[in-house]
Scaffold this active site. Structure first.
Site, PDB file in Angstrom:
ATOM      1  CB  CYS A  93       0.785  -5.288   1.712  1.00 31.83           C
ATOM      2  SG  CYS A  93      -0.525  -4.412   2.578  1.00 31.83           S
ATOM      3  CB  SER A 119      -0.876   0.000   1.253  1.00 30.17           C
ATOM      4  OG  SER A 119      -0.039   0.010   2.405  1.00 30.17           O
TER       5      SER A 119
HETATM    6  N1  DGL Z   1       2.254  -2.427   5.054  1.00 31.79           N
HETATM    7  C1  DGL Z   1       0.943  -2.943   5.154  1.00 31.79           C
HETATM    8  C2  DGL Z   1       0.886  -4.231   5.945  1.00 31.79           C
HETATM    9  O1  DGL Z   1       1.862  -4.967   5.974  1.00 31.79           O
HETATM   10  C3  DGL Z   1      -0.208  -2.073   5.545  1.00 31.79           C
HETATM   11  C4  DGL Z   1      -0.096  -0.682   5.812  1.00 31.79           C
HETATM   12  C5  DGL Z   1      -1.405   0.017   5.566  1.00 31.79           C
HETATM   13  O2  DGL Z   1      -1.592   0.427   4.423  1.00 31.79           O
HETATM   14  O3  DGL Z   1      -2.223   0.130   6.496  1.00 31.79           O
HETATM   15  O4  DGL Z   1      -0.115  -4.546   6.524  1.00 31.79           O
END
Ligand code: DGL
Length: 280
Positions: free
Chosen positions: A79, A17
């Site tokens: 993510c 994201s």
């Molecule tokens: N980096 C993402 C994850 O590992 C999410 C961050 C987000 O967009 O809330 O969950």
């Protein structure tokens, strides 16, 4: 001449994201430097962690489709929120239509696999976004592999904004780092292992270590995901042989190029080549 999907070759796509997936990309490149990578950060629409299942699924599918269009035979959802909320639907329902010769992999399974050896007390804490915690993906994956482990999750909704806004080193961050760690340990005092189940959180690692009692393991995902990908490529030559190998890495963002360049240099300690795109 018929369109031969299996002949399409290209870089490994890495999606997040925002900037968090760079913590995964960094470790993957260390483990597999010979491959080419195309990183996509949906910075314009971050954070995903507070969004509904439908929205995260829709955004993630747009990103995967774009990375496929750009030639990636394999896409890693770097993510947790996207892995928790969209991976299964994309693998089961969308891949057959998009191109069933390509693959999409997530970060939760390789992390869950690492837990068994890490904990002695068999009490594990998961810190992640609200979306990942609500999905129950971590307890489900860990229980499948290690039914004796007690898993306690806590959402840390302030941590991604701190990282995305480059406040991870500030005094203001101390309050929210301490708050969530204390809340987690209040829920289960026997926790001896804490998983940082969001790819943004390694940027807060110094503060997380500072406010976590000694003797508690803190697990970041990068190395586990990299080792698991290496193993996957060794076992799946039909995919590995379609991933190009020139040691190149390119970056796409849905926000401004300048903003991405500045932050990426903090995460990766290098100057990067970035293009801005629109997802829809
Ligand atoms: N980096 C993402 C994850 O590992 C999410 C961050 C987000 O967009 O809330 O969950």
């Amino acid at each position: 001449m018929p369109y031969l999907k299996s002949l399409i070759k290209g870089p490994i796509g890495v999606f997040d994201s925002g900037y968090g997936g760079l913590t995964i990309l960094k470790e993957i490149r260390k483990a597999l430097p010979e491959y080419d990578y195309l990183y996509l950060g949906d910075n314009a629409r971050t954070p995903y962690g507070t969004r509904s299942f439908e929205v995260v699924y829709e955004f993630t599918l747009e990103a995967v489709t774009r990375l496929f269009d750009m030639g990636c035979p394999l896409v890693i959802l770097a993510c947790n929120t996207a892995s928790a909320k969209a991976l299964r639907s994309i693998q089961q329902n969308d891949l057959p239509y998009l191109d069933d010769s390509r693959r999409v992999l997530g970060v939760i399974r390789p992390t869950a696999e690492s837990i068994g050896e890490a904990t002695k007390s068999r009490h594990v804490g998961i810190l992640a976004t609200s979306g990942t915690i609500r999905s129950e993906s971590y307890p489900m994956e860990i229980k499948k592999l290690f039914p004796d482990i007690t898993v306690t999750g806590l959402a840390c909704p302030m941590w991604v904004p701190l990282v995305e806004n480059k406040e991870y080193d500030s005094e203001g961050a101390d309050f929210f780092v301490k708050k969530y760690i204390n809340e987690l340990l209040d829920k289960d005092a026997d926790i001896d292992t804490i998983v940082l189940g969001c790819t943004h959180y390694p940027l807060l690692i110094d503060k997380i270590r500072q406010f976590t009692p000694e003797g508690i393991n803190i697990i970041t995902q990068g190395e586990y995901v990299a080792t698991s990908l290496k193993d996957y490529l060794r076992r799946h030559d039909e995919i590995a042989s379609r991933c190009t190998k020139n040691g190149r890495c390119e970056f796409l963002t849905t926000e401004s190029v300048e903003k991405f360049k500045e932050s990426a240099s903090i995460f990766l300690h290098e100057d990067v080549e970035v293009r801005s795109i629109t997802l829809e």
